[in-house]
Design a protein around this motif. Structure first.
Motif, short mmCIF file in Angstrom:
data_model
loop_
_atom_site.label_atom_id
_atom_site.label_comp_id
_atom_site.label_asym_id
_atom_site.label_seq_id
_atom_site.Cartn_x
_atom_site.Cartn_y
_atom_site.Cartn_z
N PHE A 142 -73.32 4.58 -100.46
CA PHE A 142 -73.55 5.89 -99.85
C PHE A 142 -74.31 5.68 -98.55
O PHE A 142 -75.40 5.09 -98.54
N LEU A 143 -73.74 6.16 -97.46
CA LEU A 143 -74.34 5.99 -96.15
C LEU A 143 -74.68 7.35 -95.54
O LEU A 143 -73.83 8.23 -95.45
N LEU A 144 -75.92 7.52 -95.16
CA LEU A 144 -76.36 8.72 -94.47
C LEU A 144 -75.87 8.69 -93.02
O LEU A 144 -75.54 7.62 -92.48
N ASP A 145 -75.84 9.86 -92.39
CA ASP A 145 -75.46 9.90 -90.98
C ASP A 145 -76.43 9.10 -90.13
O ASP A 145 -76.03 8.44 -89.17
N ASP A 146 -77.71 9.15 -90.49
CA ASP A 146 -78.74 8.41 -89.78
C ASP A 146 -79.30 7.33 -90.70
O ASP A 146 -80.05 7.62 -91.63
N MET A 147 -78.91 6.09 -90.49
CA MET A 147 -79.38 4.97 -91.30
C MET A 147 -80.42 4.13 -90.57
O MET A 147 -80.74 3.02 -91.00
N SER A 148 -80.98 4.64 -89.50
CA SER A 148 -81.99 3.88 -88.76
C SER A 148 -83.23 3.69 -89.62
O SER A 148 -83.63 4.57 -90.38
N VAL A 149 -83.84 2.51 -89.52
CA VAL A 149 -85.08 2.23 -90.24
C VAL A 149 -86.05 1.50 -89.31
O VAL A 149 -85.65 0.87 -88.33
N LYS A 150 -87.33 1.60 -89.66
CA LYS A 150 -88.37 0.91 -88.92
C LYS A 150 -89.14 0.03 -89.89
O LYS A 150 -89.66 0.52 -90.90
N VAL B 131 -77.54 -0.85 -88.80
CA VAL B 131 -77.80 -0.85 -90.24
C VAL B 131 -76.52 -0.50 -91.00
O VAL B 131 -76.17 -1.14 -91.99
N THR B 132 -75.81 0.51 -90.51
CA THR B 132 -74.56 0.92 -91.14
C THR B 132 -73.55 -0.23 -91.16
O THR B 132 -72.93 -0.51 -92.19
N SER B 133 -73.41 -0.90 -90.04
CA SER B 133 -72.48 -2.02 -89.94
C SER B 133 -72.87 -3.15 -90.89
O SER B 133 -72.01 -3.75 -91.56
N ALA B 134 -74.17 -3.43 -90.97
CA ALA B 134 -74.65 -4.52 -91.84
C ALA B 134 -74.42 -4.19 -93.31
O ALA B 134 -74.06 -5.07 -94.11
N ILE B 135 -74.60 -2.94 -93.68
CA ILE B 135 -74.38 -2.52 -95.07
C ILE B 135 -72.90 -2.59 -95.42
O ILE B 135 -72.52 -3.09 -96.49
N LYS B 136 -72.05 -2.13 -94.52
CA LYS B 136 -70.62 -2.20 -94.78
C LYS B 136 -70.16 -3.65 -94.94
O LYS B 136 -69.33 -3.96 -95.81
N GLN B 137 -70.71 -4.55 -94.13
CA GLN B 137 -70.34 -5.95 -94.25
C GLN B 137 -70.84 -6.53 -95.57
O GLN B 137 -70.14 -7.32 -96.23
N GLU C 62 -67.48 3.47 -98.71
CA GLU C 62 -68.76 4.12 -98.98
C GLU C 62 -68.58 5.63 -98.87
O GLU C 62 -67.77 6.10 -98.08
N LEU C 63 -69.35 6.37 -99.64
CA LEU C 63 -69.40 7.81 -99.49
C LEU C 63 -70.21 8.15 -98.25
O LEU C 63 -71.23 7.53 -97.98
N SER C 64 -69.74 9.14 -97.49
CA SER C 64 -70.47 9.60 -96.32
C SER C 64 -71.44 10.69 -96.73
O SER C 64 -71.41 11.21 -97.86
N GLN D 161 -86.92 5.48 -98.84
CA GLN D 161 -87.50 6.70 -98.30
C GLN D 161 -86.43 7.63 -97.74
O GLN D 161 -86.47 8.85 -97.93
N LYS D 162 -85.43 7.06 -97.06
CA LYS D 162 -84.38 7.88 -96.47
C LYS D 162 -83.58 8.60 -97.56
O LYS D 162 -83.28 9.79 -97.45
N TYR D 163 -83.25 7.88 -98.61
CA TYR D 163 -82.47 8.49 -99.68
C TYR D 163 -83.29 9.49 -100.48
O TYR D 163 -82.78 10.54 -100.90
N VAL D 164 -84.56 9.18 -100.71
CA VAL D 164 -85.43 10.11 -101.42
C VAL D 164 -85.54 11.42 -100.66
O VAL D 164 -85.45 12.51 -101.24
N THR D 165 -85.74 11.34 -99.36
CA THR D 165 -85.84 12.54 -98.53
C THR D 165 -84.57 13.37 -98.62
O THR D 165 -84.62 14.59 -98.79
N TYR D 166 -83.43 12.71 -98.52
CA TYR D 166 -82.15 13.41 -98.56
C TYR D 166 -81.97 14.14 -99.89
O TYR D 166 -81.66 15.34 -99.92
#
Length: 224
Positions: free
Chosen positions: A31-39, A50-56, A68-70, A146-151
């Motif tokens: 499952f990929l969020l529209d914004d997958m940026s992380v710090k 990040v999206t590209s790395a996860i898909k690979q 992946e689900l969008s 954190q990104k997924y929890v927020t979503y």
């Protein structure tokens, strides 16, 4: 697929169930969020990278991606489930079962360490765990969590499963594992949800007996 998940939701609703757990992060990360940026450690990783790395990583895991689900897909699933009286429980497993996350971490050159707890030669899906003693690896995993929890909190989920099973646990990393589990619990609780986790790490009787100073938060719901 979305249609297959909707079919499962239909079956649950017809049989008076109340919840569906979606293990979108368990070895693969589907499952990929529209914004997958992380710090991580003051370094920002762009959403596209990040999206590209996860898909690979997903492709490496299965020798051919099943995709992946969008975010749009998940919005649709959650809305459909709500109409049927079914609540979604998301599962993002950490620190174990993170093959795709570890692969992405390596592709992005984050620098965190990991534990290969099983390999393809074991005749099962390879299980890579972020090393709970490595602060960079933990930070990367928790940034994604954190990104997924927020979503999912914003979508109305009241429970979130952090997995925490089959993580390459040892006497040397037991305390760090507990710290990571408690840290993930804090992220989930801050979003107003209840944390679920599996039993085998938290209730490891050998390590618990020998390291009595190691404590886990007692408000985590244990799943057997």
């Amino acid at each position: 697929s979305v249609s297959e998940i909707k079919g499962i939701i239909d079956q649950l609703a017809e049989n008076h169930y109340t919840h569906l757990q979606l293990a979108f992060g368990n070895d693969g990360l589907r499952f990929l969020l529209d914004d997958m940026s992380v710090k991580v450690n003051n370094t920002e990783y762009a959403s596209s990278d990040v999206t590209s790395a996860i898909k690979q990583g997903n492709k490496n895991l299965t020798s051919g991606s099943s995709g992946e689900l969008s975010e749009s897909n998940m919005n649709d699933i959650i809305s459909y489930a709500k109409d049927k009286g079914i609540q979604i429980i998301p599962l993002f497993n950490a620190p174990g079962h993170m093959y795709t996350v570890v692969s992405a971490m390596n592709t992005l050159d984050v620098g965190g360490k990991y534990l290969p707890t099983s390999t393809p030669s074991d005749a099962r899906t390879p299980n890579w765990a972020v090393n709970p003693t490595d602060s960079t690896a933990v930070a990367f995993a928790e940034a994604l969590l954190q990104k997924y929890v927020t979503y999912f909190a914003e979508k109305g989920s009241t429970m979130f499963n952090i997995g925490a099973d089959e993580s390459g646990l040892s006497a040397a990393n037991y305390a760090s594992y507990a710290d990571m589990v408690n840290g993930m619990n804090a992220i989930v609780k801050k979003a107003g949800m209840t944390t679920l986790a599996y039993n085998d790490g938290i209730y490891n009787t050998a390590f618990a007996a020998s390291q009595t100073d190691v404590k886990f938060d007692n408000d985590i719901i244990i799943c057997y």
